[in-house]
Design a protein around this motif. Structure first.
Motif, PDB file in Angstrom:
ATOM      1  N   LEU A  48       0.858  -1.178   0.000  1.00 16.24           N
ATOM      2  CA  LEU A  48       0.000   0.000   0.000  1.00 16.24           C
ATOM      3  C   LEU A  48       0.895   1.229   0.000  1.00 16.24           C
ATOM      4  O   LEU A  48       2.099   1.127   0.235  1.00 16.24           O
ATOM      5  CB  LEU A  48      -0.892   0.035   1.248  1.00 16.24           C
ATOM      6  CG  LEU A  48      -1.907  -1.093   1.416  1.00 16.24           C
ATOM      7  CD1 LEU A  48      -2.491  -1.069   2.818  1.00 16.24           C
ATOM      8  CD2 LEU A  48      -3.018  -0.965   0.382  1.00 16.24           C
ATOM      9  N   ASP A  49       0.323   2.380  -0.213  1.00 12.90           N
ATOM     10  CA  ASP A  49       1.071   3.627  -0.115  1.00 12.90           C
ATOM     11  C   ASP A  49       1.447   3.833   1.353  1.00 12.90           C
ATOM     12  O   ASP A  49       0.595   4.121   2.191  1.00 12.90           O
ATOM     13  CB  ASP A  49       0.217   4.792  -0.631  1.00 12.90           C
ATOM     14  CG  ASP A  49       0.932   6.126  -0.567  1.00 12.90           C
ATOM     15  OD1 ASP A  49       1.924   6.262   0.184  1.00 12.90           O
ATOM     16  OD2 ASP A  49       0.501   7.038  -1.277  1.00 12.90           O
ATOM     17  N   SER A  63      -8.099  -1.083  10.273  1.00 12.88           N
ATOM     18  CA  SER A  63      -9.215  -1.364   9.367  1.00 12.88           C
ATOM     19  C   SER A  63      -8.741  -1.494   7.921  1.00 12.88           C
ATOM     20  O   SER A  63      -9.171  -2.393   7.193  1.00 12.88           O
ATOM     21  CB  SER A  63     -10.269  -0.266   9.457  1.00 12.88           C
ATOM     22  OG  SER A  63     -10.835  -0.243  10.737  1.00 12.88           O
ATOM     23  N   ILE A  64      -7.866  -0.599   7.500  1.00 15.46           N
ATOM     24  CA  ILE A  64      -7.357  -0.642   6.122  1.00 15.46           C
ATOM     25  C   ILE A  64      -6.591  -1.939   5.875  1.00 15.46           C
ATOM     26  O   ILE A  64      -6.739  -2.567   4.823  1.00 15.46           O
ATOM     27  CB  ILE A  64      -6.467   0.590   5.814  1.00 15.46           C
ATOM     28  CG1 ILE A  64      -7.306   1.857   5.802  1.00 15.46           C
ATOM     29  CG2 ILE A  64      -5.697   0.405   4.521  1.00 15.46           C
ATOM     30  CD1 ILE A  64      -8.335   1.935   4.688  1.00 15.46           C
ATOM     31  N   LEU A  65      -5.795  -2.363   6.830  1.00 23.09           N
ATOM     32  CA  LEU A  65      -5.051  -3.614   6.660  1.00 23.09           C
ATOM     33  C   LEU A  65      -6.013  -4.797   6.547  1.00 23.09           C
ATOM     34  O   LEU A  65      -5.781  -5.715   5.756  1.00 23.09           O
ATOM     35  CB  LEU A  65      -4.063  -3.823   7.802  1.00 23.09           C
ATOM     36  CG  LEU A  65      -2.863  -2.875   7.819  1.00 23.09           C
ATOM     37  CD1 LEU A  65      -2.010  -3.118   9.057  1.00 23.09           C
ATOM     38  CD2 LEU A  65      -2.039  -3.006   6.555  1.00 23.09           C
ATOM     39  N   GLN A  66      -7.082  -4.767   7.338  1.00 24.51           N
ATOM     40  CA  GLN A  66      -8.055  -5.856   7.270  1.00 24.51           C
ATOM     41  C   GLN A  66      -8.785  -5.858   5.930  1.00 24.51           C
ATOM     42  O   GLN A  66      -8.947  -6.895   5.303  1.00 24.51           O
ATOM     43  CB  GLN A  66      -9.049  -5.750   8.426  1.00 24.51           C
ATOM     44  CG  GLN A  66      -8.422  -6.095   9.753  1.00 24.51           C
ATOM     45  CD  GLN A  66      -9.349  -5.899  10.938  1.00 24.51           C
ATOM     46  OE1 GLN A  66     -10.111  -4.939  10.989  1.00 24.51           O
ATOM     47  NE2 GLN A  66      -9.284  -6.814  11.882  1.00 24.51           N
ATOM     48  N   VAL A  67      -9.223  -4.698   5.489  1.00 23.74           N
ATOM     49  CA  VAL A  67      -9.967  -4.588   4.232  1.00 23.74           C
ATOM     50  C   VAL A  67      -9.080  -4.940   3.031  1.00 23.74           C
ATOM     51  O   VAL A  67      -9.533  -5.561   2.071  1.00 23.74           O
ATOM     52  CB  VAL A  67     -10.561  -3.171   4.072  1.00 23.74           C
ATOM     53  CG1 VAL A  67     -11.098  -2.940   2.674  1.00 23.74           C
ATOM     54  CG2 VAL A  67     -11.643  -2.937   5.112  1.00 23.74           C
ATOM     55  N   PRO A  72      -2.223 -12.047   7.708  1.00 23.81           N
ATOM     56  CA  PRO A  72      -2.087 -11.918   9.162  1.00 23.81           C
ATOM     57  C   PRO A  72      -0.665 -12.139   9.674  1.00 23.81           C
ATOM     58  O   PRO A  72      -0.255 -11.524  10.650  1.00 23.81           O
ATOM     59  CB  PRO A  72      -3.047 -12.981   9.707  1.00 23.81           C
ATOM     60  CG  PRO A  72      -4.064 -13.145   8.637  1.00 23.81           C
ATOM     61  CD  PRO A  72      -3.308 -12.959   7.346  1.00 23.81           C
ATOM     62  N   ALA A  73       0.096 -13.004   9.009  1.00 22.11           N
ATOM     63  CA  ALA A  73       1.486 -13.215   9.428  1.00 22.11           C
ATOM     64  C   ALA A  73       2.295 -11.944   9.266  1.00 22.11           C
ATOM     65  O   ALA A  73       3.159 -11.628  10.091  1.00 22.11           O
ATOM     66  CB  ALA A  73       2.113 -14.351   8.625  1.00 22.11           C
ATOM     67  N   ALA A  74       2.026 -11.194   8.225  1.00 20.30           N
ATOM     68  CA  ALA A  74       2.748  -9.943   8.001  1.00 20.30           C
ATOM     69  C   ALA A  74       2.334  -8.872   8.995  1.00 20.30           C
ATOM     70  O   ALA A  74       3.143  -8.028   9.373  1.00 20.30           O
ATOM     71  CB  ALA A  74       2.518  -9.454   6.579  1.00 20.30           C
ATOM     72  N   THR A  75       1.082  -8.907   9.439  1.00 16.33           N
ATOM     73  CA  THR A  75       0.610  -7.847  10.336  1.00 16.33           C
ATOM     74  C   THR A  75       1.321  -7.852  11.678  1.00 16.33           C
ATOM     75  O   THR A  75       1.496  -6.799  12.285  1.00 16.33           O
ATOM     76  CB  THR A  75      -0.918  -7.921  10.565  1.00 16.33           C
ATOM     77  OG1 THR A  75      -1.246  -9.163  11.192  1.00 16.33           O
ATOM     78  CG2 THR A  75      -1.671  -7.750   9.273  1.00 16.33           C
ATOM     79  N   ALA A 107      -3.127  -0.870  17.861  1.00 13.48           N
ATOM     80  CA  ALA A 107      -4.396  -1.059  17.157  1.00 13.48           C
ATOM     81  C   ALA A 107      -4.322  -2.258  16.214  1.00 13.48           C
ATOM     82  O   ALA A 107      -5.258  -3.071  16.140  1.00 13.48           O
ATOM     83  CB  ALA A 107      -4.760   0.208  16.376  1.00 13.48           C
ATOM     84  N   ILE A 108      -3.216  -2.399  15.498  1.00 13.05           N
ATOM     85  CA  ILE A 108      -3.044  -3.549  14.602  1.00 13.05           C
ATOM     86  C   ILE A 108      -2.985  -4.833  15.420  1.00 13.05           C
ATOM     87  O   ILE A 108      -3.629  -5.833  15.080  1.00 13.05           O
ATOM     88  CB  ILE A 108      -1.786  -3.384  13.730  1.00 13.05           C
ATOM     89  CG1 ILE A 108      -1.965  -2.206  12.770  1.00 13.05           C
ATOM     90  CG2 ILE A 108      -1.468  -4.676  12.971  1.00 13.05           C
ATOM     91  CD1 ILE A 108      -0.691  -1.774  12.076  1.00 13.05           C
ATOM     92  N   ALA A 109      -2.227  -4.810  16.500  1.00 14.69           N
ATOM     93  CA  ALA A 109      -2.111  -5.994  17.355  1.00 14.69           C
ATOM     94  C   ALA A 109      -3.476  -6.399  17.906  1.00 14.69           C
ATOM     95  O   ALA A 109      -3.817  -7.587  17.913  1.00 14.69           O
ATOM     96  CB  ALA A 109      -1.127  -5.726  18.490  1.00 14.69           C
ATOM     97  N   ALA A 110      -4.276  -5.439  18.336  1.00 16.35           N
ATOM     98  CA  ALA A 110      -5.604  -5.744  18.867  1.00 16.35           C
ATOM     99  C   ALA A 110      -6.514  -6.309  17.780  1.00 16.35           C
ATOM    100  O   ALA A 110      -7.256  -7.269  18.015  1.00 16.35           O
ATOM    101  CB  ALA A 110      -6.222  -4.487  19.480  1.00 16.35           C
ATOM    102  N   ALA A 111      -6.443  -5.748  16.583  1.00 17.90           N
ATOM    103  CA  ALA A 111      -7.310  -6.197  15.481  1.00 17.90           C
ATOM    104  C   ALA A 111      -6.983  -7.624  15.051  1.00 17.90           C
ATOM    105  O   ALA A 111      -7.876  -8.369  14.631  1.00 17.90           O
ATOM    106  CB  ALA A 111      -7.180  -5.245  14.294  1.00 17.90           C
TER     107      ALA A 111
END
Length: 142
Positions: A48-49, A63-67, A72-75, A107-111
């Motif tokens: 992504l940009d 949210s953007i990462l999920q959409v 998930p391994a990269a997150t 936020a990413i970790a929680a998602a």
């Protein structure tokens, strides 16, 4: 197979970016430059940009990462790298950006259900552990 090869290549590139940023931090004593390098690697790793992504509020970045369907391994590595970037930003005296990066990481970790407790608090961020774990995981994918 093609998708797996693409993912492995992307993750290996990300791990290399992590290692280059750590080198810049330690050898060149440039925490701000190291944070910027790491943030660039994050943008490339999610396809992504990066500037746009990292300008988002913490809830929005998750949210953007999920959409976008980010693996998930990269997150987990994105979240850990953001926490490392927060540490570098704090070292450089950029406390506002450090707080934003840490909040984005949380936020990413929680998602995605990742545990960042080893990177929280007063303990130093285990950057060598992050790079080593990334390389081990990426090589295991091949």
């Amino acid at each position: 197979m093609l998708t797996q090869d693409y993912l492995v290549r992307m993750l290996v590139d990300f791990a290399a970016g992590i290692m280059r940023s750590m080198q810049r931090r330690t050898e060149h004593r440039d925490p701000k430059g190291a944070a910027e390098m790491l943030e660039g690697a994050i943008g490339q790793s999610v396809d992504l940009d990066g500037d746009m992504l990292l300008a988002l509020a913490p809830e929005s970045i998750a949210s953007i990462l999920q959409v976008s369907g980010t693996d998930p391994a990269a997150t987990e590595y994105v979240a850990r790298s953001l926490m490392l970037a927060a540490s570098y930003r704090a070292d450089a005296g950029d406390t506002d950006m450090a707080a934003l990066r840490a909040d984005q990481a949380r936020a990413i970790a929680a998602a995605y259900g990742h545990d960042l407790s080893d990177m929280e608090g007063d303990a130093p961020v285990p950057e060598a552990d992050l790079a080593e774990a990334a390389m081990q995981d990426f090589l295991a994918e091949e």
